[in-house]
Write a protein that holds these residues in place. Structure first.
Motif, PDB file in Angstrom:
ATOM      1  N   SER A  35       0.492  -1.184  -0.028  1.00 57.39           N
ATOM      2  CA  SER A  35      -0.020  -0.363   0.037  1.00 57.39           C
ATOM      3  C   SER A  35       0.707   1.465   0.050  1.00 57.39           C
ATOM      4  O   SER A  35       2.297   1.575   0.418  1.00 57.39           O
ATOM      5  CB  SER A  35      -0.874   0.226   1.644  1.00 57.39           C
ATOM      6  N   TRP A  36       0.439   2.369  -0.378  1.00 61.78           N
ATOM      7  CA  TRP A  36       0.763   3.331  -0.263  1.00 61.78           C
ATOM      8  C   TRP A  36       1.304   3.672   0.740  1.00 61.78           C
ATOM      9  O   TRP A  36       2.505   4.967   0.840  1.00 61.78           O
ATOM     10  CB  TRP A  36       0.038   4.442  -0.810  1.00 61.78           C
ATOM     11  N   PRO A  37       0.542   3.268   1.683  1.00 59.92           N
ATOM     12  CA  PRO A  37       0.972   4.079   3.157  1.00 59.92           C
ATOM     13  C   PRO A  37       2.425   3.907   3.590  1.00 59.92           C
ATOM     14  O   PRO A  37       2.956   3.477   4.519  1.00 59.92           O
ATOM     15  CB  PRO A  37       0.022   3.933   3.993  1.00 59.92           C
ATOM     16  N   GLN A  38       2.069   1.872   2.941  1.00 62.43           N
ATOM     17  CA  GLN A  38       3.783   1.435   3.474  1.00 62.43           C
ATOM     18  C   GLN A  38       4.928   1.690   3.022  1.00 62.43           C
ATOM     19  O   GLN A  38       5.782   1.692   3.671  1.00 62.43           O
ATOM     20  CB  GLN A  38       3.571  -0.295   3.531  1.00 62.43           C
ATOM     21  N   ILE A  39       4.881   2.187   1.728  1.00 60.02           N
ATOM     22  CA  ILE A  39       5.170   2.593   1.253  1.00 60.02           C
ATOM     23  C   ILE A  39       6.123   3.666   1.301  1.00 60.02           C
ATOM     24  O   ILE A  39       7.596   4.021   1.666  1.00 60.02           O
ATOM     25  CB  ILE A  39       5.320   2.469  -0.633  1.00 60.02           C
ATOM     26  N   ALA A  40       5.139   4.862   2.219  1.00 61.95           N
ATOM     27  CA  ALA A  40       5.899   6.219   2.134  1.00 61.95           C
ATOM     28  C   ALA A  40       6.342   5.517   3.706  1.00 61.95           C
ATOM     29  O   ALA A  40       7.570   6.627   3.973  1.00 61.95           O
ATOM     30  CB  ALA A  40       4.518   7.842   2.743  1.00 61.95           C
ATOM     31  N   ASP A  41       5.994   4.602   4.739  1.00 59.35           N
ATOM     32  CA  ASP A  41       6.334   4.905   5.698  1.00 59.35           C
ATOM     33  C   ASP A  41       7.936   3.999   5.369  1.00 59.35           C
ATOM     34  O   ASP A  41       8.815   4.520   6.099  1.00 59.35           O
ATOM     35  CB  ASP A  41       6.213   3.271   6.657  1.00 59.35           C
ATOM     36  N   TRP A  42       8.669   3.301   4.440  1.00 57.15           N
ATOM     37  CA  TRP A  42       9.871   2.865   3.974  1.00 57.15           C
ATOM     38  C   TRP A  42      10.279   3.956   3.962  1.00 57.15           C
ATOM     39  O   TRP A  42      11.506   4.352   4.170  1.00 57.15           O
ATOM     40  CB  TRP A  42       9.595   1.909   2.943  1.00 57.15           C
ATOM     41  N   VAL A  43       9.752   4.311   2.826  1.00 58.45           N
ATOM     42  CA  VAL A  43      10.606   6.074   2.101  1.00 58.45           C
ATOM     43  C   VAL A  43      11.080   6.582   3.266  1.00 58.45           C
ATOM     44  O   VAL A  43      12.319   7.298   3.653  1.00 58.45           O
ATOM     45  CB  VAL A  43      10.122   6.697   1.564  1.00 58.45           C
ATOM     46  N   TYR A  44      10.281   7.197   4.467  1.00 57.98           N
ATOM     47  CA  TYR A  44      10.964   7.644   6.152  1.00 57.98           C
ATOM     48  C   TYR A  44      11.656   7.073   6.647  1.00 57.98           C
ATOM     49  O   TYR A  44      12.536   7.682   7.107  1.00 57.98           O
ATOM     50  CB  TYR A  44       9.690   7.889   6.702  1.00 57.98           C
ATOM     51  N   GLU A  45      11.189   5.577   6.440  1.00 55.46           N
ATOM     52  CA  GLU A  45      12.789   4.601   7.338  1.00 55.46           C
ATOM     53  C   GLU A  45      14.108   4.721   6.815  1.00 55.46           C
ATOM     54  O   GLU A  45      14.925   4.900   7.427  1.00 55.46           O
ATOM     55  CB  GLU A  45      12.026   3.421   7.473  1.00 55.46           C
ATOM     56  N   GLN A  46      14.243   5.145   5.900  1.00 55.97           N
ATOM     57  CA  GLN A  46      15.173   4.632   4.420  1.00 55.97           C
ATOM     58  C   GLN A  46      16.372   6.487   4.537  1.00 55.97           C
ATOM     59  O   GLN A  46      17.083   6.664   4.339  1.00 55.97           O
ATOM     60  CB  GLN A  46      15.161   4.762   3.341  1.00 55.97           C
ATOM     61  N   GLY A  47      14.816   7.523   5.502  1.00 56.89           N
ATOM     62  CA  GLY A  47      16.109   8.640   5.987  1.00 56.89           C
ATOM     63  C   GLY A  47      15.523   9.858   4.571  1.00 56.89           C
ATOM     64  O   GLY A  47      16.030  10.862   5.085  1.00 56.89           O
ATOM     65  N   HIS A  48      14.647   9.922   4.294  1.00 59.35           N
ATOM     66  CA  HIS A  48      14.233  10.189   2.841  1.00 59.35           C
ATOM     67  C   HIS A  48      13.254  11.714   3.606  1.00 59.35           C
ATOM     68  O   HIS A  48      12.233  10.728   4.331  1.00 59.35           O
ATOM     69  CB  HIS A  48      13.939   9.327   1.681  1.00 59.35           C
ATOM     70  N   ARG A  49      13.229  12.676   2.930  1.00 55.20           N
ATOM     71  CA  ARG A  49      12.356  13.521   3.419  1.00 55.20           C
ATOM     72  C   ARG A  49      11.589  13.759   2.015  1.00 55.20           C
ATOM     73  O   ARG A  49      11.907  14.477   1.149  1.00 55.20           O
ATOM     74  CB  ARG A  49      12.827  15.087   4.487  1.00 55.20           C
ATOM     75  N   SER A  50      10.506  15.014   2.127  1.00 52.20           N
ATOM     76  CA  SER A  50      10.114  15.835   0.837  1.00 52.20           C
ATOM     77  C   SER A  50      10.686  16.261   0.809  1.00 52.20           C
ATOM     78  O   SER A  50      11.628  17.352   1.136  1.00 52.20           O
ATOM     79  CB  SER A  50       8.451  15.939   0.808  1.00 52.20           C
ATOM     80  N   THR A  51      10.877  17.440  -0.741  1.00 51.50           N
ATOM     81  CA  THR A  51      11.902  18.664  -0.942  1.00 51.50           C
ATOM     82  C   THR A  51      11.550  19.905  -0.230  1.00 51.50           C
ATOM     83  O   THR A  51      12.241  20.946  -0.443  1.00 51.50           O
ATOM     84  CB  THR A  51      11.379  18.930  -2.698  1.00 51.50           C
ATOM     85  N   MET A  52      10.264  19.636   0.369  1.00 53.45           N
ATOM     86  CA  MET A  52      10.002  20.939   1.663  1.00 53.45           C
ATOM     87  C   MET A  52      10.680  20.260   2.975  1.00 53.45           C
ATOM     88  O   MET A  52      10.421  20.977   3.986  1.00 53.45           O
ATOM     89  CB  MET A  52       9.265  21.165   1.968  1.00 53.45           C
ATOM     90  N   GLY A  53      10.804  19.191   3.145  1.00 56.61           N
ATOM     91  CA  GLY A  53      12.212  18.944   4.463  1.00 56.61           C
ATOM     92  C   GLY A  53      11.215  17.612   5.236  1.00 56.61           C
ATOM     93  O   GLY A  53      11.696  17.351   6.773  1.00 56.61           O
TER      94      GLY A  53
END
Length: 342
Positions: A35-53
């Motif tokens: 799911s998109w929430p699961q993927i967004a969690d993974w992205v955050y856990e990898q240390g990535h943030r949005s372009t606005m931080g």
């Protein structure tokens, strides 16, 4: 125009290697039915943030991977995909496959083009007044636009699930109060007086953000060479190699938390300063008419420039009204300087 996540510049001529790799992984995860929430969690856990931080929202991540530019593509006047020869974070074949997959997953009765004023990457902080969890856009069972505090799940713990708000009732209430405040002569005078002074902060904050994000990536990808850990290795006199490892990991995590906090504070301040650009100048005579024709991004920016936070509370049994008992508005203090960072 802000850059697209995955690219190093707004013109999309250069990839950001770490972000592009994260997008490719995210696309693979989506094709594997995450799911998109699961993927967004993974992205955050990898240390990535949005372009606005900030923490990337699932809907924003979905929009990024639905943009043909991530695959070096564009749509012609007939809507067909064409290769424009630009750098790509994912292959054109993956993009087409992902597009088909998402269309198959999309509910057939879901209305397209739903605009929400109070959610999105550049929106004001919007939380549940009971538990403090971020409020998300959530259409009601009859399809009307709405917001809610999502109930707690394993992937997203913390929500109470007890608060809902009709967008068609809540948004006009908030807009009415924001425009009424913005039309006060003393408020507009204050805005004009301090706007340029506040915007002068942007270069130093942008530089500090870039330095801290670079340091954060260094801790993640080359932590063995990190100055923080070199200092830890010099200071520590462990009895065993295992104790040394634990000590270094502890210091690494402490440094990461410190950098995350600094990045979050500066990113929030930069979002506010960027929102000031969208505020209408004092010479705009009719704010109501201006608002009616303003793009959604400008509207969100104005809400965020005037309010630091919105909290909503449950309605009384059978109530269909929105008032000060249901919606708490925290107004920004315009002439309050930003807290300096050590």
């Amino acid at each position: 125009m802000p850059r697209l996540f995955g690219f190093a510049d707004a013109a999309r001529k250069r990839l950001n290697g770490d972000e592009a790799a994260a997008l490719a992984n995210a696309a693979s995860r989506r094709l594997a039915d995450q799911s998109w929430p699961q993927i967004a969690d993974w992205v955050y856990e990898q240390g990535h943030r949005s372009t606005m931080g900030g923490r990337m929202r699932p809907a924003v991540l979905a929009e990024i991977l639905a943009n043909p530019a991530v695959a070096g593509l564009a749509r012609d006047e007939n809507g067909a995909l064409v290769d424009v020869g630009e750098p790509r974070a994912i292959s054109p074949e993956t993009f087409v496959e992902l597009e088909k997959h998402n269309q198959a997953k999309r509910p057939t009765d879901r209305a397209e083009g739903r605009d929400y004023l109070l959610t999105g990457e550049d929106a004001v902080e919007f939380v549940c007044g009971l538990c403090g969890t971020a409020i998300s856009a959530a259409p009601s069972n009859n399809g009307s636009r709405g917001y809610r505090c999502a109930p707690s799940t394993r992937q997203h713990p913390g929500g109470c699930g007890k608060v809902r708000l009709s967008a068609d009732l809540g948004e006009p209430y908030i807009v009415e109060h924001v425009l009424a405040e913005l039309m006060k002569p003393e408020v507009r005078s204050l805005i004009e007086r301090v706007r340029d002074t506040l915007l002068a902060e942007r270069p130093s904050i942008e530089q500090r953000l870039a330095e801290n994000r670079s340091a954060r990536r260094s801790l993640e990808t080359r932590y063995g060479k990190s100055p923080v850990l070199r200092e830890a290795a010099d200071d520590a006199v462990p009895a065993t190699v295992e104790e040394a490892r634990r000590e270094l990991v502890t210091r690494l995590h402490a440094a990461q938390r410190d950098l995350d906090q600094r990045i979050e504070v500066d990113a929030a301040r930069l979002r506010f300063l960027n929102q000031l650009v969208f505020l209408p100048r004092a010479e705009v005579p009719d704010l109501i008419r201006w608002w009616q024709h303003a793009p959604m991004r400008s509207k969100r920016a104005i809400i965020g420039a005037m309010l630091s936070r919105i909290a909503i509370y449950p309605a009384g049994r059978g109530s269909r009204t929105v008032d000060g008992d249901r919606v708490a508005l925290d107004w920004r203090v315009w002439d309050e300087p930003a807290a300096p960072q050590a």
